[in-house]
Every structure is written in structure tokens, then in C-alpha cells.
Write an enzyme that holds these catalytic residues in place. Structure first.
Site, PDB file in Angstrom:
ATOM      1  N   CYS A 184       0.802  -1.222   0.000  1.00 41.91           N
ATOM      2  CA  CYS A 184       0.000   0.000   0.000  1.00 41.91           C
ATOM      3  C   CYS A 184       0.836   1.274   0.000  1.00 41.91           C
ATOM      4  CB  CYS A 184      -0.934   0.018   1.212  1.00 41.91           C
ATOM      5  SG  CYS A 184      -1.849  -1.515   1.455  1.00 41.91           S
ATOM      6  N   HIS A 320      -2.764   7.916   6.485  1.00 36.56           N
ATOM      7  CA  HIS A 320      -3.028   6.678   5.759  1.00 36.56           C
ATOM      8  C   HIS A 320      -4.523   6.400   5.853  1.00 36.56           C
ATOM      9  CE1 HIS A 320      -2.060   2.934   3.847  1.00 36.56           C
ATOM     10  NE2 HIS A 320      -2.517   2.208   4.876  1.00 36.56           N
ATOM     11  N   HIS A 361      -9.645   3.030  -0.816  1.00 34.64           N
ATOM     12  CA  HIS A 361      -8.232   2.671  -0.695  1.00 34.64           C
ATOM     13  C   HIS A 361      -7.740   2.217  -2.063  1.00 34.64           C
ATOM     14  CE1 HIS A 361      -4.512   0.969   0.519  1.00 34.64           C
ATOM     15  NE2 HIS A 361      -4.822   0.699   1.797  1.00 34.64           N
ATOM     16  N   SER A 641      17.533  40.701 -59.318  1.00 44.35           N
ATOM     17  CA  SER A 641      18.235  41.948 -59.614  1.00 44.35           C
ATOM     18  C   SER A 641      18.968  42.445 -58.362  1.00 44.35           C
ATOM     19  CB  SER A 641      17.250  42.988 -60.149  1.00 44.35           C
ATOM     20  OG  SER A 641      17.942  44.111 -60.642  1.00 44.35           O
TER      21      SER A 641
END
Length: 1488
Positions: A184, A320, A361, A641
């Protein structure tokens, strides 16, 4: 500003999360408190394969965080073939696309980044592999017998180990490329490792992130008491009701750079990473999967220490936060321990949050989702709510901590710098924590500088037209927002910070104007690259032209106007600087103030030569220097020219000071010359001569239909009047003298004497010469006499254009006022749609801004593929802004799971690519029978299966189609299963299907399996006979050609038999019959014997001798006899007598077309007449010897096929066989018909040109020195263009095959069929000049090697090339010019060849599979045309239009060519024609 030593800047980010297609939508959902975990309906679950039993289970939770479009991928953008994309893990696909968007957000083009870029990425185990791909095969057999290649290939495209390196390979990144796997916490660990790599100098920029997909996707999950997943389908971190998490899908990446480097580069900084740390739990915990609060506290404290901050300054932590009863309390325990070490009291609590309450998750992508959320919070100075939080879990003891949970959206209040921590903890114990800080104020605030005035150039890139359209719409929407970015910042970001492929440039003035221009379907200010129109994927890097394509044109006298370039002088410092430098030099030389003359003077004053020439030099020189600062370079210069002096100065011939002195003297001397006038006339130089008075001379040829003449004013005035009365357009040229004529002669000595004292150098850039119309040599450039002669000699501008326009895709840039030179270029005959013109300055009548015109020109150049350096357009304070990312094509690439049977997964089938469809072998056999190469058909099928495409262009490069080394192995293995020997290396050496097929066949041919033809008792048929038989299109017994002779009635049957016996025994082809066995044909030649096969028929009684009725009766008999020859196994020659009453008898040799050609009929006629003469004179019949007989020739064909002279023509025939772009069967209403026509499905239309028209053709041949065949084919091309359409048509021609490749073969006296058949491309166009069209056909025919002999040998005898050529489509048109058919001879000879009688029956009806067969011949002084057409494929109206149009097109072609006649053809190109007195002798015809 003090920059922390170890700080890392987040300069780019991208992501796709549940309910959010990008980072912007992600923030919108967070701000609104939206939960992206949804309830799935019963029908959705059933559609996903969920069983009724599962649906009835109370433990089954019908909730999931869904990610849209997981089955979609822009395979073409990343170079993946469809099948490879289908097999590639969707996690990798999404990671690729997000990585690209992250780099775009960072303003980083990997191809232009000065440094190395690393990749640190992670993905979950591939559910797609397990659930979808492997469901198509027996799981017990996957590895039962050991790993094989296809299993390895399958895992290579789906295993997580290959995620990071796949990004590096796709984007050509050379820094560290590391797959990170810590469960994880993987994606946050990837960020930590990327930071370390940057700090250690391993790379200069890094991508870091993760990708995770739950597959099957639209399904729920099972819960059980005590499990880590929620029983209610909601993730409720920190809440008293928290009962677990919900796993979901998502992908996210950040782009990182050292902060100091990001600031120096002017990057947009989203946030700053002050420090990070990782560690592991070890074993001091309840179990392997359990968390360890002490280890979590340690990693957070270490991150604070590395960052050099006190924990009291951290005001937010993205936790977390899984919402599990076990995990949340342990995480808060660790946080408390880490934060309580601070010795500083907090002024406010630290806020906690968890993105898992919104999106669930995301497994390995959980950490990057939390990081991106926190970065967005810092950018927006706001904190979203943690959803479902009502009251805290008492186990957290938040009331005894410095933490509070953010329960609603609100501003991020903070006394000092906003700092945050982000945690991610993995199962198995790897913990990661990152400390973030808001971006420095200087970097985060948009520049306060005002928007720069003036136009901006907006650049967009895309690989398809559709993507370009989406990009335009998205950018317009971004500009229309109230707080949209400054236009100058948009222009800077797109020009300097995006990768460019197919391009579009738009010149705009403000945001509102930009949005309008971008939304418009077409707009004068928008320039789109050609490739963006075709809808195909392409890459600018592969197709970008070099400066060699660009030619600068510098105009001369007459282009000047008052106020020219004033806008550039006022707004472009580079232009003003060089203008001022030149103006100062001319002021010193002439005393003239060019600022006043050019910007504020009068038109009359500026027309004076001593003012206009310095003014033009100054403006054009400054303009060239300005365009040079944008990196635009030219491969050649043309000056007109005075413009030639500017070109020479820029090329380094003159230094600037010398050039100023030279132009000043030249202008003064010209001004002091006698006055005159000039006019432009809409006539070519040859045509205008007849109108010119004595003192008026040609001054310039600007294009073949326009020239300039000059002379005294009164004579020019009279000339204008005369031309006007004649209806010829004429206009005055703004000139006061007769330039480039002998009127300039008085000044030449003084000018040359001056130049001889100057130092001239060879040019650094090639120059074209006005004097010669071709490239200037170094000797000519440094020769003062050449520059002197230029003054009094006509300007050959048309010839100069002829040189540069001969190259395709030229881009002509007029570097000066107006557009006269580019206008002449577009009128030139060699101008094509592949050429482009660009004008850097406006026309004097245009009321537009000079800078706007200049920027439009730069945009047009850039869109044409010319590299432009946009640095000079960089704002004073450049600011990178966020703009919409690339709009990837949403194409589905997906293998559905198979729940019922075990089969082979696509791309993974026990050692070979995807299984062969039933019947493929039969299809291969059928294809081979249709004349296609079996080898190529097999390889085509293998390539199609491996690449996942329905068909493969035989000339497309394997690697351009998305092939790689692993796919090469797959193809080699699949080929082995088909009995073909190929190594993977062969794909590198022979990367196209055509070249690989030829290599495989060549290998087979050299294996020694073929039986030498010399060893065969009965020789195989030669290539042209194979051509006839291989198609199986006509009844071989009916295809006979008559040879008719008139015999004196006194010649008896014994004499006839004796003559025939001698002639037939002398020529072995007349004793030939064919034996076929299963499609293999052999020639059986009977031994010499007395000739007995003679039939006799009489003209009916009552028909007068010599009358028309008698001739008609004879023709009827002969036609009937020819129709009776239907036995395919009979000898190929038969003889008949048609006896008249009292008049001559007619002897008819009915000879099969396969053993006689025009020369053979001439040989036979000569031999028969000779033999009769000898017989009637009582002499022994003795015929001229035959050197090489038919049988010997047939045996030698195999050897000739491998003769170097034949093999050397392989590439010619293979290349020419694919040039056709127009097929009559496709261009006309009727569909292409593969089956041959029956006789009743063929119709003939005939027409005859008068003797006068035919004489006109002869006159054209002599005038243009071009063959009759060339003229007729050119007329045919025009006819097709006028009646069917323009393009390149494949036409099959006939050639003389008696000119062989070996000196020991002499076929001059051999009877047989030596006609060669070969295809040529014929351009069908209406706009091409007559002489150019004749030249084009002539060159095409002249390039045919060896009269086309090699084509038949390579097509029917040499197997490797035969399969390649045999796969090509039969040309729609067969064309034959048979030459002159001699008229009936006069006299009383006893035996005479009767061509007049032969003519109506001499040719069999066609049927070789062409849509049209056009036969042209000369007879009776007229040209005859027979149009045979297949009524199934060609409508009658079209055939009639072709037949009706051809004579008109032919006459018009000749008349046009005579009108534009020239005699520049080399004598070596004069070609002969069959003339009267020869039946047809093709060997006298040249190729063109």
C-alpha cells in the site's frame, strides 16, 4: 529568497481517480465533499458476471469506487499495435497516459529536456492478466510444461516489474527506472526514492507515482466479521462507526525537480517536498500484516528531521486513514508520539484528513492519491472534509492529542508557511512519510507584469486531426474562463514547454480573439500542418523537413513602397538594429536618409533608383536578420536583380560594408544611365519577340508565360498600345530605366573596375544566378565580370524557379515587400501542390499590421514543418501556466473474460501468436491460386495476428507498425509453425512484408530443391506463355492468329505440302503442343516429319473471281476455320486452303498466339515465299538457318532469370508495380471483377483517324523526337484524366523480347512468341503542359530495362520475386501499338502475303483480365484504334467517352506541343518506329 538545500519542487502532476478524469475534477469533488464510492445496480453486477448466488449473499457488498475508461487507450499515440495494446495491462496503459499529462503539466518535453529523467513507479498485481487473459486457457496447463516464450511475453506486458521501464522506453528517458513494490505504501515510497535520486544527482527530473486497478471492475466484494473491508461500503476514517476500508482504482503521478533548478527554469511549482523518510516495522508487532505504531512514529520523526522543521509547524497531516478499527488508532498513536517530541508549543491544532473517505483505498496508488490531494490543498489554501466523520473513535484519544479531524470544507488557516505531512503504510511494514510545503510566493503568484501588447502566436500539436480539434476546443474554453491565463503566458507555455508533433499555429491578439480563432473551423490566422488533415498518427520528429527545403527569395526594383516594414521597425529591436546599421552605411556613401525616405517619403522619390535600391537592400537585409533570430534557415537563396546582392551578402560573398558600397555605386550609375521604361507582358519570351520594336529588349523572364521588356519610353508606349490592341495583357513596371538591357552598357566598365578591387568569397549558402538561371559556381561568384554582366543581361528567373521547383515540397519564402516573386513561382509549370509559399511582409495595399504579417508567416512556416525557435517571443517575465492536456483517443482495447471454456488468450497461445482462424490455410491456397504469393499471404496473416490489425501494407515498416524485438520472436515462431524459416534478426534486415517475403523465397530458392530446367526432357513454358496460361482467361484452342497468302491457282497440293513440310520442320515452335497436369504445363515438340495437317474448303459456286463477294466468302471461311480450333492439346499450328473459282487460292496458317509474334509472322511469310519460289523453280528448299530454336530458348529461360542483368531489375519492377493510384474499376461505378470475361461480355469500339490527322501524328514524331507510342500514351493519359479522373494508372505494354540478356542466344530468325508484357505507371493529368507530358511518358518508357524482358522472367520463372510481383493487381489497361500493317502488294507474283485479307481476322478477341485493351495500328495511311472493354467493369458510356475523347486529346496534345515546340532533346533520344514495308518489327522501337 533562501532556498532549502534538500528541497524538491513538485512541478507537474496528473491523475485519474474514482469519479474524476483529471486532477482538476479530483479537487472539485474534494471541495464539494463528494463520495466517489457508488452503489452498483443488480443489472450492472449481472452484466459483470456476478452470479445469482452471490447477489443473494448478505455478505456481498454492492459498492465500489469506479474509474471510468479503464478499457480505453490511445495505442497509436504510444506506438502500440492494436493487439499489443489489447494485451497490455490497463494499469500500464493508464500510467503511460497520466505520465504524459504530468510531463505536460510540468512543461517538460523529454526530447528537449537538458538532463536525465528518472521514473519510479508501482502497480498492483494484474487482475486483467488473471481474470481476463488467462481465463481463455486451461489454468492447469499455463505452466504445466514449463515457461514458453508466449507466456513470458504475456507476463512481460502485465507484470508490475515492467511498469517504470515501460515509461522510460516509451518516452526515451535515460535516468533511473525503478519499479517499487511495498504494497500500500509503494507510490509514496516511489516519491521518496525519486527525491533521493534527484538529491544525489542520479537524475535531473523524476516521475513518481502508482497505478492500481481492481479487475473485475464493476463488482462488489465480500465482507466478514473482523475483516479490513467495510460491511456498509463506506470508508469512515477516525469515526466511531469505522468498520473497514473499500478498495478502489486510480492512478497518479508527480514530476519532481530540485527546487533551485525549478526556480531557475521558471517552472510552475505546485508545492515543495521538504523531506521524506521510509522504514519498516520489523517483527515487533502482532503479525506480518499488522501495523507498528513505534515504527510509524519513527518514520514521521525522521521525515521532520530530514526536512529541518519542527513538527509544530506542520498544520495538516494526510493520514493513511484506512477507516479500520485496528489501523486508525495505531496511526494516531504513532502520530502523537512523533509530534509530542516537539519542544515548541502549537498555536493551533494540527488537522487530520484522509482521502480514502472520498475515493476508497487505491492500494499501491493510495500514497500518491494522498500526496496529490495535499498538494491541491496547499495550492488552494483550503482543506476538504473527511467524509462520514461525525464523532471520533474513542480509541483514538484525539482529545489528548494536538490533532483534530477536518469535518467540513474550509480555508487552511495558518500563521506561517503552510506545511503538511503525508503518510502511507504498507502491509508488510514499509512505512513512508513526506513533508510538503506550499510553493514560494514568487513561484506561486502569477506575474504582476502587464500583458505584452501586440499579437501572439499560439501553437498546438496533436497526432491526429481529431485530437487537434479537441485541443483547440479545450484551449478555447480555458481562455474563456474569467480567471484564465495571460495570452503571452499561454503562447510561451505552448511554444517552449510542450512537445510538438503535427502542428497548428494561430496568430491572435487577445484572449477573446484567440478563443474565437480556435473555435472557428477555418480562419485566415490559423495554419495547420498537412499531416493534421489526414487523421493518421504521425510524429513531427520523423517528418520534419530540413532547411534544404526552404528557399529565400529577395525581390528587387519595383517591390518598394513608402512605409514598408515600419511596423517591424517600431516593434522588433533586431530589425531596427540592422536597419539602422545599413541606413548609416548608405548615409555615409550617398548622403540619403533612409529612415525619412522609407518611412516618411513619397512614392515618387522612392522610385528613384539611387533611393529604391539602398532602401530595398536595407529592409530585406534587416528582415533576413530578424527571421534568422527565429532559427529559420534556408538551403538556397534567389535574389531578383538588386535582391541578388542581398542574397550574396547573407551568403558571405560580400561583407556588409562592401555590399553597401557596391549597391550604392550600382544604384548611382543606373540612375545616371539614359532613362527608359519597362512593361510586363503576358507572353513567353519567344512569343513576345515578334512584337518588339528594334530598341526594345527582353529584360526578364519571370515564368514561361510572362516576361518583362524594356527600352526607350516612346517605344515602350507604342508597344503597350500595340499589345493592348492585340488583346495581350500588359502592365507598367515601376521603373525609370531600361534595366537589364544594353541601355545599361555605359556603366559597366566603371562598375567592373570597382568590383575588381573588392574581395569576394565563395558563398556559405548556395545561390542561384539571374545571369544563367542555374546554380552559381564558386568561380562565377567571385568573378567581377559575372556581376557586371548581370546588370545588362535579362533576368532568367523562370529558369531559376525551374531548378528549385524540380525538388518536391519546396517552401519559398519571400524576404521582402509584397509577393511578386512567390506569385511568379505559383504560375510556373513545375509548381505543384506539394510546394508552399510564405511572405514575410504585407502587400502595400493591405491594411494590416507588419508584425502580425510577420508572425503569420512564422506560424505558416512552423505548421509546414520548418523548425522555428520561438525564444524571441518569450515574455520579459515568462510564466508557465496550466493548460489542457493532450486529448487521448478513447479507443477500446479489451479482452473480455471467459468463464465457460478454456481456450487460448490473445497473444498467449502455447508458443505462437493468436490462433489461426479456421479456414486460413484454405484462404492461403485460394490466394495462391489467384496469383498471390503463398509465402506473402502466410506472412501477412502472421503479421496481422501479432500486430492485431486486419491488414498490413506490404511496404510498411514492421517497427513503424509497433513491432518490437519480442514481437519479432513471436513472428519467427509462428512462421516456423507454418514451415517458413525466419529468425528474429531477419525482421531487422527485412522490415517490410515485401522484403521479408522476397528474402524467405530467395532462401528457399537457394536450397537446391528446384530441378534445373536443362535436366528436363520437356521444357517448361517460357514466362510469357506462363502469363497466358496462368490467368486461365481464354480458351487456349481458340486463340489463333492467321497468316494469309495468295497463291496462284496453278500451284498444286504437292507443292504446298512440300513447302509446309520444309517450313514446319525448320521451326520447332510450329510442331509444339502443350500438356497440362494440375496446373503445371510442359511443352511437347514433335519430331520433324512430312506435313499432313491440311484442310481444304472452297468458295461457293457463283461467286465471281476477284469480286468483293469472293473476298467476303474467303474471310468467312477463314473465320470459321479459326473458330473450329478448340482442342487445347492439338498442335499449335494448323493450315487451311480456301480455294476460289478461277482466281487465287488463299493459304491460311492458323498459328496459336502463344507461338507467334509479329516478327514470327514476318519470318514465316518470308520463308514460305522463299520456299515456294525455290520449289516452283525446281530447286531444293533451303531456308536461312535458325541459331537458337524455341526449345533451346525455353530451356535457357531459367538461367536467364538468375542472370545478374535480370536480378538487377528486381527493385525497379517491385517499385513500379505499386505506383498506381487510380484504378478504373474503383473510380467507375462498377465494382472490380476478378473473374475473366466471357466472349459475350466483351465489346469493341473502333475509330479511325483520317490520313491528315495521321500525318499530323507523324509530324509530331519528327518535331518532338518522340516515338508514336510515347505520343499515343501521353494522349491516353489525357483521355483518362478528362473522362475518368486524375491519378496514376497502371498500363500493361508489350515489348520485343528478342533482345535477350546473353550473347549466346540469337533469336532473330526464331519463330515463337517472344512478346514481353510489363506494367508501367501512366500519369493521367489535365494540367500538365504538352511537352512536359511527352517528356514524362518518354522518361517512363526509357527507364524500362531490356524491353521488359526481365519482368516476365522475374514474375514467372524466378520464384522469390514472382511471389512479390504476382501479388500485384492486373493493370486495368492493356495498350498495344502494332505499328504499320503493310498494304496489299501489287504485281503478278505467284505467292504474295495478303495483309489486307489478314487484317479483319488477324487478332483474337482479348480476355487477359484487363478492363480495357486498346489496340492501335497503321493501315492504309490511317491510324486505327480498337477499344475492347469488359462490359461488367466499364460502363458503355465511359467506354464511348474514352473512344470519342482520344482523337481530340491526341490532336490537342500535338497542337499544344507544336505551339510550345523546343529542340533541346539529345540525338540519343531519337526513337524509331515500325514503318511501311515491315509487318511489325518491334525490335526497331526504342522505349520512349
Amino acid at each position: 529568497m533562501s532556498i532549502p538545500e534538500n528541497a524538491i519542487a513538485v512541478v507537474g502532476m496528473a491523475g485519474r481517480f474514482p469519479g474524476a478524469k483529471d486532477v482538476s475534477a479530483f479537487w472539485s469533488n474534494l471541495r464539494r465533499g463528494k463520495e466517489s464510492i457508488v452503489t452498483l445496480s443488480e443489472q450492472e453486477l449481472r452484466d459483470a458476471g456476478v452470479s445469482d448466488k452471490t447477489l443473494a449473499d448478505p455478505a456481498y457488498v454492492r459498492r465500489a469506487p469506479l474509474l471510468d475508461g479503464i478499457d480505453e487507450f490511445d495505442a497509436g499515440f504510444f506506438g502500440f499495435p492494436p493487439l499489443a495494446a489489447q494485451v497490455l495491462d490497463p494499469q500500464h496503459r493508464l500510467f503511460l497516459q497520466c505520465a504524459w499529462h504530468a510531463l505536460e503539466d510540468a512543461g517538460a518535453d523529454p526530447a528537449r529536456f537538458d538532463g536525465s529523467i528518472g521514473v519510479y513507479g508501482t502497480s498492483s498485481p494484474s487482475g486483467y492478466l488473471l481474470h481476463n487473459l488467462l481465463s481463455h486457457r486451461d489454468p492447469n496447463a499455463v505452466l504445466a510444461e514449463g515457461l514458453n516464450f508466449d507466456q513470458f511475453s504475456l507476463f512481460l506486458q502485465n507484470d508490475k516489474d515492467f511498469l517504470a521501464t515501460r515509461i522510460s522506453h516509451a518516452f526515451n528517458l535515460r535516468g533511473p527506472s525503478i519499479a517499487v513494490q511495498t504494497a500500500c505504501s509503494s507510490s509514496l515510497v516511489a516519491v521518496h526514492l525519486a527525491c533521493l535520486s534527484l538529491l544525489s544527482g542520479e537524475c535531473d527530473m523524476a516521475l513518481a507515482g502508482g497505478s492500481s486497478l481492481c479487475i473485475p471492475h464493476r463488482v462488489g466484494y465480500f465482507t466478514s466479521p473482523g475483516s479490513m473491508v467495510s460491511a456498509v461500503g463506506h470508508c469512515r476514517p477516525f469515526d466511531v462507526r469505522a468498520d473497514g476500508t473499500v478498495f478502489g482504482s486510480g492512478v497518479g503521478l508527480v514530476v519532481l525537480k530540485p527546487l533551485a533548478a525549478a526556480i531557475d527554469a521558471g517552472d510552475r511549482i505546485h508545492a515543495v517536498i521538504r523531506g521524506s523518510a521510509i522504514n519498516n516495522d520489523g517483527s515487533a508487532k502482532m503479525g506480518y500484516a499488522a501495523p507498528n505504531p513505534a515504527a510509524q512514529a519513527d518514520v514521521i520523526a525522521e521525515a521532520h528531521a530530514v526536512s529541518g522543521i519542527d513538527s509544530s509547524t506542520v498544520s495538516y497531516v494526510e493520514c493513511h486513514g484506512t477507516g479500520t478499527p485496528l489501523g486508525d488508532p495505531i496511526e494516531i498513536q504513532g502520530l502523537r508520539a512523533a509530534f509530542e517530541v516537539s519542544q515548541t508549543s502549537r498555536s493551533a491544532p494540527c488537522v487530520l484528513g484522509s482521502v480514502k473517505s472520498n475515493i476508497g483505498h487505491l492500494e499501491v496508488a493510495a500514497g500518491i492519491a494522498g500526496l496529490i490531494k495535499t498538494i491541491l490543498c496547499l495550492k488552494n489554501k483550503a482543506l476538504p472534509a473527511t467524509l462520514h466523520y461525525t464523532s471520533p473513535n474513542p480509541e483514538l484519544r484525539l482529545d489528548q492529542s494536538p490533532f483534530v479531524v477536518q469535518s467540513k470544507y474550509g480555508p487552511w488557516e495558518c500563521d506561517g508557511v503552510r506545511r503538511a505531512g503525508v503518510s502511507s503504510f504498507g502491509v508488510g511494514g514499509t512505512n513512508a512519510h513526506v513533508v510538503l510545503e506550499e510553493a514560494p510566493a514568487e513561484a506561486s503568484e502569477v506575474s504582476a507584469h502587464a500583458e505584452p501588447a501586440g499579437p501572439q502566436v499560439i501553437l498546438l500539436s496533436a497526432q491526429t486531426a481529431a485530437a487537434l480539434g479537441e485541443s483547440r476546443t479545450a484551449l478555447a474554453a480555458a481562455l474563456e474562463t474569467q480567471d484564465g491565463p495571460r495570452l503571452s503566458d499561454v503562447a510561451y507555455t505552448l511554444a517552449r514547454r510542450r512537445k510538438h508533433n503535427v502542428t497548428m499555429a494561430a496568430v491572435v491578439h487577445d484572449r477573446e480573439h484567440a478563443a474565437t480563432v480556435l473555435r472557428a473551423a477555418e480562419h485566415d490566422n490559423v495554419f495547420v500542418g498537412e499531416a493534421a488533415h489526414d487523421g493518421e498518427h504521425g510524429d513531427r520528429a520523423d517528418a520534419a523537413p530540413t532547411s534544404d527545403r526552404v528557399v529565400f527569395l529577395f525581390p528587387g526594383q519595383g517591390a518598394q513602397h513608402v512605409g514598408m516594414a515600419k511596423g517591424l521597425y517600431d516593434t522588433e529591436p533586431v530589425f531596427a538594429q540592422h536597419f539602422d546599421t545599413c541606413a548609416a552605411g548608405f548615409r555615409d556613401e550617398t548622403g540619403i536618409d533612409l529612415h525619412a525616405e522609407v518611412f516618411d517619403g513619397t512614392a515618387t522619390d522612392l522610385e528613384r533608383i539611387d533611393r529604391s535600391q539602398p532602401a530595398l537592400f536595407t529592409v530585406e537585409y534587416a528582415l533576413a536578420k530578424l527571421v534568422d533570430t527565429f532559427g529559420v534557415r534556408a538551403g538556397a537563396y534567389i535574389g531578383y536583380s538588386t535582391g541578388e546582392y542581398i542574397a550574396a551578402t547573407l551568403a558571405g560573398v560580400f561583407d556588409l560594408q562592401t555590399a553597401i558600397k557596391t549597391v550604392s555605386l550600382r544604384a548611382r550609375l543606373m540612375h545616371e544611365s539614359p532613362p527608359g521604361a519597362m512593361v510586363a507582358v503576358a507572353l513567353g519570351p519567344d512569343d513576345v519577340t515578334q512584337y518588339l520594336p528594334p530598341e526594345v529588349e527582353l529584360s526578364a523572364v519571370n515564368d514561361p508565360g510572362n516576361c518583362v521588356v524594356a527600352g526607350p519610353k516612346d517605344q515602350i508606349r507604342a508597344l503597350r498600345q500595340r499589345l493592348t490592341e492585340a488583346g495581350i495583357p500588359v502592365r507598367r513596371v515601376r521603373a525609370t530605366h531600361a534595366f537589364h538591357t544594353s541601355a545599361m552598357d555605359p556603366m559597366l566598365g566603371q562598375f567592373q573596375e570597382f568590383l575588381s578591387r573588392q574581395q569576394l568569397r565563395p558563398p556559405r549558402t548556395p545561390l542561384l544566378s539571374n545571369l544563367t538561371g542555374s546554380w552559381m559556381s564558386d568561380q562565377q561568384v567571385v568573378d567581377p565580370a559575372s556581376w557586371t554582366r548581370q546588370i545588362s543581361s535579362p533576368i532568367r528567373f523562370a529558369d531559376e524557379l525551374d531548378v528549385v521547383l524540380a525538388a518536391p515540397s519546396r517552401i519559398l519564402v519571400e524576404v521582402g515587400p509584397g509577393g511578386s516573386l512567390t506569385g511568379s513561382a505559383m504560375r510556373h509549370p513545375k509548381w505543384s501542390t506539394t510546394h508552399r509559399t510564405v511572405r514575410l511582409m504585407r502587400h502595400p495595399l493591405q491594411d494590416v499590421d507588419d508584425r502580425d504579417t510577420f508572425l503569420r508567416a512564422l506560424g505558416e512556416l512552423w505548421s509546414a514543418g520548418v523548425e522555428v525557435d520561438w525564444t524571441p517571443r518569450r515574455p520579459a517575465v515568462p510564466h508557465l501556466v496550466s493548460l489542457p492536456g493532450y486529448p487521448f483517443a478513447r479507443q477500446r482495447h479489451w479482452v473480455e473474460p471467459n468463464h465457460t471454456v478454456w481456450a487460448q488468450a490473445p497473444g498467449a497461445n502455447n508458443g505462437s501468436p493468436a490462433g489461426t482462424a479456421d479456414g486460413s490455410t484454405a484462404a492461403t491456397v485460394d490466394a495462391a491460386r489467384n496469383g498471390e504469393s503463398q509465402t506473402e499471404v502466410t506472412l501477412q496473416r502472421i503479421w496481422s495476428q501479432c500486430l492485431g490489425v486486419s491488414s498490413v501494407d506490404r511496404n510498411a515498416n514492421f517497427f513503424d507498425l509497433g513491432g518490437d524485438s519480442l514481437m519479432a520472436i513471436s513472428i519467427a515462431m509462428a512462421a516456423a509453425n507454418e514451415g517458413l524459416t525466419i529468425t528474429p534478426q531477419d525482421l531487422y534486415e527485412y522490415p517490410t512484408l515485401a522484403s521479408l517475403t522476397a528474402a524467405v523465397d530467395a532462401s528457399f530458392a537457394s536450397s537446391g530443391l528446384a530441378k534445373p530446367p536443362e535436366a528436363q526432357a520437356n521444357p517448361a513454358v517460357p514466362p510469357n506463355v506462363t502469363y497466358f496460361l496462368d490467368r486461365g482467361l481464354r480458351d487456349t484452342g481458340r486463340c489463333r492468329v492467321p497468316l494469309i497468302l495468295r497463291l496462284d491457282p496453278k500451284i498444286g497440293l504437292p507443292d504446298i505440302r512440300a513447302v509446309l513440310t520444309a517450313v514446319v520442320n525448320h521451326h520447332d515452335a510450329l510442331r509444339l503442343h502443350l500438356v497440362g497436369n494440375d496446373g503445371i504445363w510442359e511443352q511437347h515438340i514433335a519430331a520433324p516429319a512430312e506435313f499432313t495437317g491440311l484442310s481444304n474448303r472452297s468458295v461457293p459456286n457463283g461467286v465471281a473471281a476477284g469480286s468483293p463477294e469472293e473476298r467476303a466468302a474467303v474471310l468467312g471461311i477463314l473465320a470459321e476455320l479459326l473458330e473450329d480450333q478448340t482442342d487445347p492439346n492439338a498442335p499449335l499450328a494448323a493450315v487451311h486452303i480456301a480455294a476460289a473459282h478461277g482466281g487465287p487460292h488463299y493459304l491460311c496458317l492458323a498459328i496459336h498466339a502463344m507461338v507467334t509474334d509479329d516478327s514470327s509472322r514476318q519470318i514465316l511469310a518470308t520463308d514460305i515465299v522463299t520456299a515456294f519460289g525455290q520449289r516452283l523453280a525446281g530447286e531444293e528448299i533451303t531456308l536461312e538457318p535458325v541459331s537458337t530454336g524455341w526449345r533451346e530458348w525455353s530451356l535457357r529461360c531459367a538461367a536467364l532469370a538468375t542472370h545478374p542483368a535480370a536480378l538487377d531489375t528486381r527493385s525497379y519492377w517491385i517499385e513500379n508495380s505499386t505506383k498506381a493510384t487510380l484504378w478504373l474499376a474503383d473510380a467507375l461505378p462498377n465494382a472490380h471483377t476478378a473473374h475473366p470475361p466471357r466472349a459475350d461480355e466483351l465489346t469493341k469500339l473502333s475509330s479511325t483517324l483520317s490520313v491528315e490527322q495521321t500525318s499530323e501524328l507523324d509530324d509530331g514524331r519528327r518535331r518532338f523526337r518522340r516515338s508514336i507510342q510515347t505520343i499515343l500514351l501521353a494522349a491516353l493519359g489525357r483521355t483518362i484524366a478528362q473522362t475518368v479522373g486524375e491519378g496514376v494508372v497502371a498500363v500493361e505494354l508489350e515489348g520485343e523480347g528478342r533482345s535477350v540478356l546473353r550473347p549466346d542466344v540469337d533469336l532473330r530468325r526464331t519463330v515463337g512468341w517472344f512478346t514481353t508484357y510489363y506494367p508501367v505507371p501512366l500519369a493521367c493529368a489535365t494540367g500538365l503542359g504538352a511537352l512536359a507530358q511527352l517528356d514524362a511518358v518518354h522518361n517512363t518508357l526509357k527507364s524500362v530495362p531490356h524491353y521488359g524482358i526481365g519482368y516476365g522472367l522475374l514474375r514467372y520463372v524466378y520464384a522469390p520475386t514472382g511471389r512479390v510481383l504476382g501479388a500485384q493487381r492486373t493493370p486495368d489497361i492493356h495498350f498495344r501499338y502494332a505499328g504499320v500493317i503493310p498494304e496489299l502488294p501489287s504485281g503478278d507474283a505467284p505467292v504474295q502475303f495478303d495483309s489486307d485479307m489478314t487484317l479483319p481476322v488477324r487478332e483474337p478477341i482479348p480476355g487477359m483480365g484487363h478492363a480495357i485493351e486498346l489496340r492501335v495500328y497503321r493501315f492504309g495511311g490511317s491510324l486505327h484504334l480498337d477499344w475492347w472493354y469488359d462490359t461488367r467493369r466499364i460502363p458503355a458510356a465511359t467506354a464511348e467517352a474514352l473512344e470519342r475523347t482520344f482523337p481530340l486529346a491526341l490532336s490537342a496534345l500535338i497542337q499544344e506541343a507544336i505551339a510550345a515546340e523546343h529542340t533541346e532533346h539529345d540525338d540519343s533520344e531519337i526513337v524509331g518506329e515500325p514503318e511501311a514495308g515491315a509487318l511489325v518489327d518491334l525490335s526497331s522501337m526504342d522505349a520512349g
